[in-house]
Design a protein around this motif. Structure first.
Motif, PDB file in Angstrom:
ATOM      1  N   CYS A 165       0.844  -1.195   0.000  1.00 38.60           N
ATOM      2  CA  CYS A 165       0.000   0.000   0.000  1.00 38.60           C
ATOM      3  C   CYS A 165       0.880   1.245   0.000  1.00 38.60           C
ATOM      4  N   ARG A 167       1.497   3.333   2.266  1.00 39.38           N
ATOM      5  CA  ARG A 167       2.323   3.485   3.474  1.00 39.38           C
ATOM      6  C   ARG A 167       3.453   2.463   3.529  1.00 39.38           C
ATOM      7  N   CYS A 168       3.325   1.347   2.803  1.00 36.09           N
ATOM      8  CA  CYS A 168       4.476   0.440   2.665  1.00 36.09           C
ATOM      9  C   CYS A 168       5.554   1.127   1.838  1.00 36.09           C
ATOM     10  N   CYS A 245      -1.866  -1.468   5.951  1.00 36.15           N
ATOM     11  CA  CYS A 245      -2.297  -2.758   5.395  1.00 36.15           C
ATOM     12  C   CYS A 245      -1.911  -3.934   6.283  1.00 36.15           C
TER      13      CYS A 245
END
Ligand SMILES: [Zn+2]
Length: 339
Positions: A165, A167-168, A245
């Motif tokens: 995602c 934020r990853c 996630c």
């Protein structure tokens, strides 16, 4: 189906793909440079329902790159979502166009995203993108990130449960002032259309169900420096510790990062959020008319007061133009609008 004949001939879409497109709902968040172009491509492609969400109104500096708007929209001071919806209805009357003049935030996102098959990013800030990322994961809706500044642009598609995602890829909000903005570096039309074209291509793949074809790489380019690059993210696994996630802690959806005042990209303007409450625009216009020029339509009023332009929307939200200082903007709001 004649109007879609060239799209039907394209083998990966065909009749089945076209039917899927026509049964799909897409949420376009932001109806500025990227949003107007992606919305036009998808309306022409025959998407079933297109929801346009935007907080802003058309101004002259938009016309250089925001392809659905005209000088008349600008003169009338129409909200972007309204002006875009009118044009899109003229382009394809079979598409259900839903316009929402709203600041997309934690309190409005669920009503906008519910039941959609795809979210398109046409925003200009990471706070909203992280919100879209949370919404995507929470309700299992793919979304396509796009951004451009100067002559540089990038695009990346996110499939919840399949790809890493946002934020990853980018764990924290970039610090303020860490990157150029259209405020500081400007932006040119071609890069807008290129990013929007890439986003729309990913959108058609997702809507037709051809997930195998979805580009899992980050695509970036600079049309002035003649550079183009793809960044393979397949080595980047979904991070089990990713707050979004992995742990499914949706901080942005829960409003833990929600600001009440925000500078607007490229505008020398500040938005003041308000508790959603209907405003009597007529009464406010009467009061402000003694102080300066006031224009009004059914969606908002525009007042030129004390060197500022104040736009006040029916839900109490305001955009103060003529400053990029949040404190000063709050002061102007308190002085002329009040709460
Ligand atoms: Zn993640």
């Amino acid at each position: 189906m004649e109007r879609y004949s060239r799209q039907l001939l394209f083998a990966p879409i065909g009749e089945q793909g076209q039917r899927r497109i026509s049964e799909s709902g897409v949420l376009a968040v932001g109806c500025g440079a990227l949003g107007t172009v992606t919305a036009e491509i998808l309306a022409r492609a025959g998407v079933g329902r297109l929801t346009l969400a935007d907080r802003d109104y058309v101004d002259e500096s938009n016309l250089q790159r925001q392809s659905l708007f005209t000088e008349e929209d600008c003169r009338l001071g129409l909200p972007k979502a309204v002006a875009a919806a009118r044009r899109l209805r003229a382009i394809n009357g079979a598409v259900e166009i839903v316009e929402r003049v709203v600041d997309v935030g934690p309190s409005s996102i669920e009503g906008l995203a519910a039941g959609q098959d795809l979210i398109l990013d046409g925003t200009d800030n990471f706070e909203t993108r992280y919100l879209l990322n949370d919404a995507s994961l929470c309700w299992g809706i793919p979304w396509v990130y796009g951004a451009c500044v100067g002559s540089y642009g990038l695009c990346l598609a996110f499939l919840p449960g399949e790809t890493p995602c946002l934020r990853c890829v980018l764990e924290r909000l970039p610090p303020p002032g860490s990157a150029p903005t259209c405020d500081t570096a400007g932006v040119i039309g071609p890069v807008v259309h290129l990013v929007a074209a890439l986003q729309s291509a990913e959108a058609l793949k997702i809507l037709t169900g051809d997930r195998r074809a979805v580009n899992r790489r980050l695509v970036s380019f600079d049309v002035w420096e003649n550079r183009m690059a793809t960044l393979d993210l397949s080595g980047l696994r979904r991070d089990p510790d990713c707050p979004a996630c992995g742990r499914r802690s949706f901080e942005f959806l829960e409003g833990r990062h929600d600001g009440r005042a925000a500078r607007l990209c490229g505008r020398n303007a500040v938005q003041i959020a308000a508790e959603a409450a209907p405003v009597d625009l007529g009464a406010v216009a009467e009061r402000l008319r003694r102080l300066g020029a006031v224009r009004r339509n059914e969606f908002l009023l525009l007042a030129e007061v004390d060197g500022f332009e104040i736009a006040l929307f029916r839900d109490g939200r305001s955009i103060i133009r003529g400053t990029d200082d949040e404190t000063e903007a709050r002061r102007v709001y308190a002085r002329f609008i009040g709460n």
